[in-house]
Design a protein around this motif. Structure first.
Motif, mmCIF file in Angstrom:
data_model
loop_
_atom_site.group_PDB
_atom_site.id
_atom_site.type_symbol
_atom_site.label_atom_id
_atom_site.label_comp_id
_atom_site.label_asym_id
_atom_site.label_seq_id
_atom_site.Cartn_x
_atom_site.Cartn_y
_atom_site.Cartn_z
ATOM 1 N N PHE A 1 29.013 6.287 -5.055
ATOM 2 C CA PHE A 1 30.417 6.343 -4.656
ATOM 3 C C PHE A 1 31.301 6.568 -5.880
ATOM 4 O O PHE A 1 30.984 6.115 -6.987
ATOM 5 C CB PHE A 1 30.823 5.041 -3.957
ATOM 6 C CG PHE A 1 30.195 4.864 -2.610
ATOM 7 C CD1 PHE A 1 30.813 5.338 -1.472
ATOM 8 C CD2 PHE A 1 28.973 4.220 -2.477
ATOM 9 C CE1 PHE A 1 30.236 5.177 -0.221
ATOM 10 C CE2 PHE A 1 28.386 4.045 -1.233
ATOM 11 C CZ PHE A 1 29.020 4.535 -0.104
ATOM 12 N N THR A 2 32.414 7.250 -5.679
ATOM 13 C CA THR A 2 33.357 7.484 -6.766
ATOM 14 C C THR A 2 34.204 6.237 -6.996
ATOM 15 O O THR A 2 34.278 5.341 -6.146
ATOM 16 C CB THR A 2 34.269 8.666 -6.436
ATOM 17 O OG1 THR A 2 35.050 8.341 -5.275
ATOM 18 C CG2 THR A 2 33.473 9.918 -6.159
ATOM 19 N N LEU A 3 34.872 6.202 -8.129
ATOM 20 C CA LEU A 3 35.735 5.066 -8.439
ATOM 21 C C LEU A 3 36.947 5.034 -7.517
ATOM 22 O O LEU A 3 37.461 3.951 -7.190
ATOM 23 C CB LEU A 3 36.173 5.152 -9.908
ATOM 24 C CG LEU A 3 35.028 5.175 -10.938
ATOM 25 C CD1 LEU A 3 35.601 5.239 -12.346
ATOM 26 C CD2 LEU A 3 34.135 3.963 -10.785
ATOM 27 N N ASP A 4 37.415 6.210 -7.088
ATOM 28 C CA ASP A 4 38.545 6.258 -6.155
ATOM 29 C C ASP A 4 38.161 5.686 -4.792
ATOM 30 O O ASP A 4 38.969 5.023 -4.142
ATOM 31 C CB ASP A 4 39.037 7.699 -6.001
ATOM 32 C CG ASP A 4 39.691 8.220 -7.262
ATOM 33 O OD1 ASP A 4 40.187 7.383 -8.044
ATOM 34 O OD2 ASP A 4 39.699 9.436 -7.469
ATOM 35 N N GLU A 5 36.942 5.960 -4.353
ATOM 36 C CA GLU A 5 36.480 5.427 -3.068
ATOM 37 C C GLU A 5 36.367 3.906 -3.114
ATOM 38 O O GLU A 5 36.747 3.211 -2.164
ATOM 39 C CB GLU A 5 35.136 6.051 -2.711
ATOM 40 C CG GLU A 5 35.245 7.530 -2.343
ATOM 41 C CD GLU A 5 33.903 8.229 -2.279
ATOM 42 O OE1 GLU A 5 33.867 9.407 -1.880
ATOM 43 O OE2 GLU A 5 32.884 7.600 -2.643
ATOM 44 N N LEU A 6 35.858 3.379 -4.233
ATOM 45 C CA LEU A 6 35.773 1.923 -4.369
ATOM 46 C C LEU A 6 37.166 1.297 -4.431
ATOM 47 O O LEU A 6 37.406 0.231 -3.852
ATOM 48 C CB LEU A 6 34.984 1.569 -5.631
ATOM 49 C CG LEU A 6 33.498 1.940 -5.632
ATOM 50 C CD1 LEU A 6 32.896 1.717 -7.007
ATOM 51 C CD2 LEU A 6 32.750 1.117 -4.595
ATOM 52 N N LYS A 7 38.083 1.971 -5.120
ATOM 53 C CA LYS A 7 39.453 1.459 -5.237
ATOM 54 C C LYS A 7 40.147 1.444 -3.877
ATOM 55 O O LYS A 7 40.855 0.489 -3.535
ATOM 56 C CB LYS A 7 40.235 2.314 -6.224
ATOM 57 C CG LYS A 7 41.627 1.801 -6.533
ATOM 58 C CD LYS A 7 42.300 2.680 -7.581
ATOM 59 C CE LYS A 7 43.705 2.170 -7.906
ATOM 60 N NZ LYS A 7 44.365 3.032 -8.922
ATOM 61 N N GLU A 8 39.927 2.507 -3.088
ATOM 62 C CA GLU A 8 40.543 2.587 -1.767
ATOM 63 C C GLU A 8 39.974 1.523 -0.829
ATOM 64 O O GLU A 8 40.689 0.990 0.017
ATOM 65 C CB GLU A 8 40.297 3.985 -1.182
ATOM 66 C CG GLU A 8 41.081 4.298 0.067
ATOM 67 C CD GLU A 8 42.551 4.580 -0.197
ATOM 68 O OE1 GLU A 8 43.336 4.511 0.761
ATOM 69 O OE2 GLU A 8 42.904 4.853 -1.369
#
Length: 218
Positions: free
Chosen positions: A84-91
């Motif tokens: 997973f990307t960092l943006d996906e984890l942040k979201e």
């Protein structure tokens, strides 16, 4: 006997095609698959041993995102990605360091190119978190941390033995026939693409004009 002149050296591979496929030497270069049943059982036992070793964790390993393969030939399909990307984890509101401890794969090099793929993987993370059961690391009531599942809910927990922890969704490929609407007849894909390219070409010039006009008004 050699060949006269600078000719091509013959390199005909008769033996690889039908050279030894006839007569009494019929099976010289033929591979057999007589241990198919034995190998099938061996693979099954290996999967069971691996699942027992990682219990109660999922037998498939880490949770991975759903991505589109590259190139025009395969990008309509879906498969599992590296992480997973960092943006996906942040979201999804999952800390990066915490994600590694609960079985979520991370790939800091991957980028989200569209909102649809971002939201699809965020929903995948939320579904995983809703089904996640965290076992306390150590025994005893005092060792239960915040976020751990109560011990009363951890009795007779079934292990996830699927090939994918959350299966890859299979999109509906069949499209039912329907009448073409008048709006679709009037719309032109060529004109839309041409308009988009023109807007992109003159974007900087238009932004500069708007900035100069705003500066004159002030």
């Amino acid at each position: 006997m050699g060949h006269g002149g600078n000719n091509i050296i013959p390199n005909v591979h008769f033996r690889k095609v039908n050279g030894c496929q006839a007569g009494r030497k019929n099976r010289v270069f033929m591979r057999t698959w007589l241990d198919q049943a034995g190998r099938k059982k061996r693979r099954s036992n290996a999967r069971k041993a691996k699942a027992a070793k990682v219990f109660p964790r999922p037998a498939a390993g880490l949770l991975r995102p759903v991505v589109h393969p590259p190139t025009q030939r395969y990008n309509m399909k879906l498969r599992l990605g590296k992480g997973f990307t960092l943006d996906e984890l942040k979201e999804a509101k999952i800390p990066r360091k915490y994600a590694k401890t609960i079985g979520i794969a991370i790939d800091h090099r991957r980028r989200n190119r569209c909102t649809e793929s971002l939201q699809a993987n965020v929903e995948r993370l939320k579904l995983y978190m809703s089904k996640l059961l965290l076992f306390p690391k150590k025994a005893g009531a005092k060792k239960v941390r915040k976020g751990d599942t109560p011990r009363s809910e951890l009795e007779n927990v079934a292990q996830n033995t699927l090939k994918d922890i959350i299966p890859v969704p299979k999109p509906e490929k069949r499209t039912r026939a329907r009448a073409i609407t008048s709006e679709e007849k009037e719309a032109s894909a060529y004109k839309q693409l041409k308009k988009a390219r023109t807007n992109k070409h003159y974007l900087g010039e238009r932004m500069k004009k708007a900035k100069d006009a705003a500066a004159k008004e002030t």
